[in-house]
Design a protein around this motif. Structure first.
Motif, PDB file in Angstrom:
ATOM      1  N   ALA A  45      -6.462   0.065  -6.283  1.00 42.87           N
ATOM      2  CA  ALA A  45      -6.400  -1.210  -5.576  1.00 42.87           C
ATOM      3  C   ALA A  45      -7.360  -2.210  -6.225  1.00 42.87           C
ATOM      4  O   ALA A  45      -7.107  -3.404  -6.235  1.00 42.87           O
ATOM      5  CB  ALA A  45      -6.748  -1.017  -4.102  1.00 42.87           C
TER       6      ALA A  45
ATOM      7  N   LYS B  41     -11.144   2.256  -3.400  1.00 44.10           N
ATOM      8  CA  LYS B  41     -10.186   1.313  -3.968  1.00 44.10           C
ATOM      9  C   LYS B  41     -10.139   1.427  -5.481  1.00 44.10           C
ATOM     10  O   LYS B  41      -9.092   1.202  -6.086  1.00 44.10           O
ATOM     11  CB  LYS B  41     -10.536  -0.114  -3.529  1.00 44.10           C
ATOM     12  CG  LYS B  41     -10.141  -0.344  -2.083  1.00 44.10           C
ATOM     13  CD  LYS B  41     -10.443  -1.731  -1.601  1.00 44.10           C
ATOM     14  CE  LYS B  41      -9.884  -1.910  -0.200  1.00 44.10           C
ATOM     15  NZ  LYS B  41     -10.523  -3.005   0.520  1.00 44.10           N
TER      16      LYS B  41
ATOM     17  N   THR C 150      -7.983   4.517  -6.193  1.00 49.10           N
ATOM     18  CA  THR C 150      -6.550   4.386  -5.910  1.00 49.10           C
ATOM     19  C   THR C 150      -5.916   3.221  -6.666  1.00 49.10           C
ATOM     20  O   THR C 150      -4.738   2.970  -6.508  1.00 49.10           O
ATOM     21  CB  THR C 150      -6.309   4.161  -4.407  1.00 49.10           C
ATOM     22  OG1 THR C 150      -7.037   3.002  -4.011  1.00 49.10           O
ATOM     23  CG2 THR C 150      -6.760   5.330  -3.591  1.00 49.10           C
TER      24      THR C 150
ATOM     25  N   THR D  60      -1.735   1.071  -6.247  1.00 51.60           N
ATOM     26  CA  THR D  60      -1.678   2.229  -5.354  1.00 51.60           C
ATOM     27  C   THR D  60      -0.421   3.046  -5.632  1.00 51.60           C
ATOM     28  O   THR D  60      -0.450   4.264  -5.510  1.00 51.60           O
ATOM     29  CB  THR D  60      -1.681   1.779  -3.883  1.00 51.60           C
ATOM     30  OG1 THR D  60      -0.851   0.635  -3.767  1.00 51.60           O
ATOM     31  CG2 THR D  60      -3.062   1.425  -3.427  1.00 51.60           C
TER      32      THR D  60
ATOM     33  N   LEU E 118       0.822  -1.208   0.000  1.00 50.51           N
ATOM     34  CA  LEU E 118       0.000   0.000   0.000  1.00 50.51           C
ATOM     35  C   LEU E 118       0.855   1.257   0.000  1.00 50.51           C
ATOM     36  O   LEU E 118       0.440   2.312  -0.456  1.00 50.51           O
ATOM     37  CB  LEU E 118      -0.931   0.020   1.217  1.00 50.51           C
ATOM     38  CG  LEU E 118      -2.141  -0.909   1.131  1.00 50.51           C
ATOM     39  CD1 LEU E 118      -2.874  -0.945   2.452  1.00 50.51           C
ATOM     40  CD2 LEU E 118      -3.084  -0.460   0.027  1.00 50.51           C
TER      41      LEU E 118
END
Lengths: 330, 506
Positions: free
Chosen positions: B57, B52, B55, B77, A202
């Protein structure tokens, strides 16, 4: 400034100094450059392999294949030098390429198939050992003048210790390892991966290339350790170095690296190796003890370090609770 | 800042499908520079899925995202960070084993001669954090500092990496009041700098305090975007739920309680909880009130045997019983729904069905498996009764939203038919709708004759369902309130005032 994260490293260092002091107290002649030089020479191959293992464990993984890879490298070199007229340097390059690619392939499997490193490298362990058997089931001696040259390279300390080339290679490997771990982006990514793969992802850390890189390094250093081992023994034998991966893991843990990844130092592994070598040397000096005592002492040390690490983890958590003011992390 | 005429980020027609469900259906989101934009909706409304998709994801199944007028399609990401979209999550997504500076600069460390310039990195980190009003040593490990400071570090990282859009996903869930203010002052600074900030939270008060506009999602669709200065909380809640909240007036039903079920006498543990005594009758809800760390969770754990008490005893229907571990507690038909559902409750990778049946099966013993048909019947009954929203009983429970996980956890313990149910923060981190349902459920269980002990930090909630409230302070029971004395004001007095009688302090 001393920080709590340095504590395991300091404990390892203190253990080494204490152990050496005890040895010297028992046998004053152990305080000599000869003993130090032999420590470095005898543990060179293990130390080099342990540097790779440190990276693997820092990232939260494990590499069980290195003992087999070392044996494979030895047999490969012995066979190729016996059957062909290839220069050893070219054989070295070749075998390093093979072992690095082998490690990278395992890293790729671990990352892309999301397989546990334990299983993948276990498979790698059998593969490499099997490949060594295929090349030769017997011990193949290495006789090449270039090997004699390399084996003859040493620096003689004034007091008599002979610091050989392979010990120097190990020390150099450690120095480069320290630099890579702490002062490169790759090294930081290794720590990030060990701290938490999902979080690292992340945060935009390149997980794939890091994982592949880690196992490639481990494979490549196992190859280098194999070269050093062949210089050390002047032979290649497919049954050699069984269980060396476990010695390397022990050295890494005694060196203060957390088995779950994320915490530890390459330099700690160096002292882990020295502590293990020191125990062996002591037993040689004593002469009456069975060499299996080495295993018993290392086992005891491992337990002690695991308990120490657990204690430190608890202490850190207690401090975190104090810092955040929560009775329990919720 | 240059002010473009168009929005900083314009997502249009975003769709996302999961097997069996439409998570997002033609969703539009417009972010202007220099605004704090709240994203609201019940659990499962699609907030997280939308984030999500933005971004990278998740890969969206339809729609376009324009950043400064340019169409973008981030695949990870990392890529969206480079484009300018940074995200900060509820659980601080930084690495606990690295230092503050290492966290701040992971992946973009200042280099010198091919090596990371650590000293420069620490100096840069110190300077950067000073800009957020933090004077800390960035060479210390991250975990040296409180969650709020870690949160600010995460914000600093996200802003420096992206700098156009900052998404804050439930950033305040684990912060106390002062820490929230620290974070808000940082958000205000960022708004001044012209960033577009997306703020997701369950706390409506915070939404109205900090946000300029709000986009409200329901069932994967946008039901409206509002300028918050023009609307009330009630308007927003109405949009979120799609129905007027039933008037929050709770008629306290007469305590039609039965016989005494549980008596706790002087139960305590050194350093954890001072001896506490309380009695519960069948058909009674006893609330445990108090600040964080006052001993609510500890009380629940001691009674359930999750933590072994070193003094006191427990009587069940007048007979002394031993409750030294949860197994014994379950055998006495106790049940405990823990506070932290992620670590102590759900088994994320097991199916919803298996999670629901877990405690019942454990109570029966593993040698006597519950027949498949009965398992299905039980699971379906509770899914229906508690209105757990899912695509199938076979889906892993971690895919459910927070509120639905909580309900599934409740179902697990209800399936054991307990006489005595302990709930620890049953409504933490779940949305308004699920909240009301759980409160109604507690009321229902009480009416059915169960004895309940409920620890909660939400006073209104406690007032709504408790027949008595025990107030804890500093790991000690300080007052018991019952009947009409149960009001938020009285509970607050008991928590804060040492010996003042309720009503004495204005």
């Amino acid at each position: 400034m001393i920080r709590s994260t340095h504590l395991p490293l300091l404990v390892t260092l203190a253990t080494f100094i204490l152990a050496y002091a005890l040895c010297v107290y028992a046998y004053p002649s152990m305080l000599s450059t000869r003993v130090v030089a032999n420590l470095l020479t005898d543990n060179a191959f293990l130390g080099i392999a342990a540097v790779g293992m440190t990276f693997v464990i820092l990232s939260g993984g494990i590499d069980l294949s290195i003992g087999s890879v070392i044996a494979f490298t030895g047999v490969f070199l012995a066979v190729i030098l016996r059957d062909t007229s290839v220069h050893p340097l070219i054989a070295f390059m070749l075998v390093l390429t093979i072992t690095t690619a082998f490690g990278a392939a395992m890293g790729g499997l671990i990352h892309y198939l999301e397989m546990p490193p334990f299983i993948v490298t276990l498979a790698g362990m059998f593969l490499a050992r099997g490949a060594a058997y295929v090349l030769s089931t017997e011990s193949v001696p290495i006789t090449h003048e270039f090997y004699d040259v390399l084996q003859g390279l040493y620096w003689k300390a004034p007091s008599g210790g002979r610091f050989r080339l392979i010990g120097g290679v190990m020390v150099l490997t450690f120095l480069v390892g320290v630099l890579v771990a702490h002062r490169t982006r790759f090294g930081q990514n290794v720590y990030a991966l060990g701290g938490g793969g999902q979080t690292a992802k992340l945060m935009g850390s390149p997980i794939a290339s890091t994982t592949v890189g880690i196992y490639a390094i481990s494979g490549g250093l196992a190859g280098l350790a194999g070269i050093v081992f062949s210089l050390y023994t002047s032979a290649g034998y497919s049954l050699a170095t069984v269980g060396v991966e476990l010695d390397a893991i022990a050295a890494v843990v005694i060196g203060g690296t957390l088995l779950t990844g994320g915490y530890g130092y390459v330099a700690g592994t160096f002292f882990g190796i020295l502590i293990m070598g020191l125990i062996q040397t002591y037993i040689v000096f004593d002469g009456t003890l069975s060499s299996w005592w080495t295993k018993i002492v290392i086992g005891g040390l491992l337990f002690a370090f695991i308990v120490l690490q657990k204690g430190l983890t608890w202490a850190t958590q207690a401090r975190r609770r104090a810092a955040t003011g929560f009775a329990d992390p919720s | 800042m240059t002010h473009n005429t168009g929005p900083v980020l314009h997502a249009k027609g975003i769709s996302k499908f999961f097997p069996g469900t439409i998570a997002l259906d033609d969703v539009e989101l417009r972010l202007e520079s220099g605004e704090v934009h709240a994203l609201l909706g019940e659990n499962g409304a699609g907030k997280s899925t939308l984030i999500k998709c933005l971004t990278g994801a998740y890969q969206r199944d339809g729609g376009t995202i324009r950043l400064d007028g340019q169409e973008v399609a981030p695949h990870s990401t990392a890529e969206s960070q480079k484009l300018g979209i940074g995200t900060v999550y509820q659980e601080v997504n930084l690495l606990p084993n690295l230092t503050v500076a290492e966290n701040l600069y992971l992946g973009r460390q200042p280099m010198r001669w091919g090596l990371v310039a650590r000293r420069k990195m620490n100096a840069m980190a110190r300077e950067s954090l000073a800009g957020y009003g933090l004077d800390i040593d960035p060479a210390e490990p991250l975990t040296t500092y409180s969650v709020a400071i870690q949160q600010v570090v995460a914000v600093a990282r996200a802003v420096e990496m992206s700098g156009k859009v900052l998404i804050l996903d439930e950033p305040t869930a684990s912060l106390d009041r002062d820490e929230v203010q620290l974070l808000f002052s940082v958000i205000r600074q960022l708004r001044e700098r012209g960033l577009a900030v997306v703020f997701i939270t369950h706390f409506l008060d915070q939404v109205f305090e900090i946000s300029d506009r709000a986009t409200i999602l329901r069932n994967g669709r946008v039901v409206g975007t509002r300028v918050l200065a023009d609307v009330t909380q009630k308007d927003v809640v109405t949009l979120m739920l799609g129905r007027q909240l039933e008037a929050q007036v709770h008629e306290r039903k007469a305590a039609a309680a039965g016989g005494t079920l549980i008596e706790v006498e002087g139960l305590g543990k050194r350093g954890m909880l001072e001896p506490i005594s309380l009695a519960l009758r069948e058909g009674e809800v006893v609330g445990l009130a108090g600040l964080l760390g006052s001993g609510r969770t500890e009380t629940a754990n001691l009674i359930f045997g999750a933590v072994q008490a070193d003094q006191g005893r427990i009587l069940l229907r007048g007979k002394e019983i031993s409750v030294s571990n949860p197994r014994e507690a379950v055998s006495h038909r106790f049940a405990l729904c823990p506070e932290d559902r992620k670590t102590e409750g759900i088994v994320g990778d097991l199916s919803v069905r298996d999670n629901i049946i877990l405690a019942r099966q454990a109570a029966q013993g593993w040698m006597r498996p519950i027949p498949r048909a009965e398992v299905n019947e039980i699971a379906e009954r509770y899914v229906k009764a508690l209105d757990i929203r899912l695509a199938s009983l076979d889906m892993p429970i971690r895919l459910l939203s927070g509120g639905n996980q909580q309900k599934a956890l409740l179902a697990r313990w209800l399936a054991t038919n307990p006489d005595f149910l302990i709930l620890d923060e049953p409504t933490r981190g779940i949305d308004v709708g699920a909240h009301a349902e759980i409160v109604a459920l507690i009321e229902q269980l009480r009416a059915d004759g169960m004895a309940l002990l409920v620890a909660s930090s939400e006073l209104e909630e406690l007032v709504a369902y408790s027949t008595r409230v025990v107030v804890l302070r500093d790991r000690r029971a300080v007052r018991e309130l019952s009947g009409d004395l149960i009001t938020p004001q009285n509970i607050v007095h008991a928590i804060t005032e040492d010996d003042a009688l309720p009503g004495e302090v204005a």
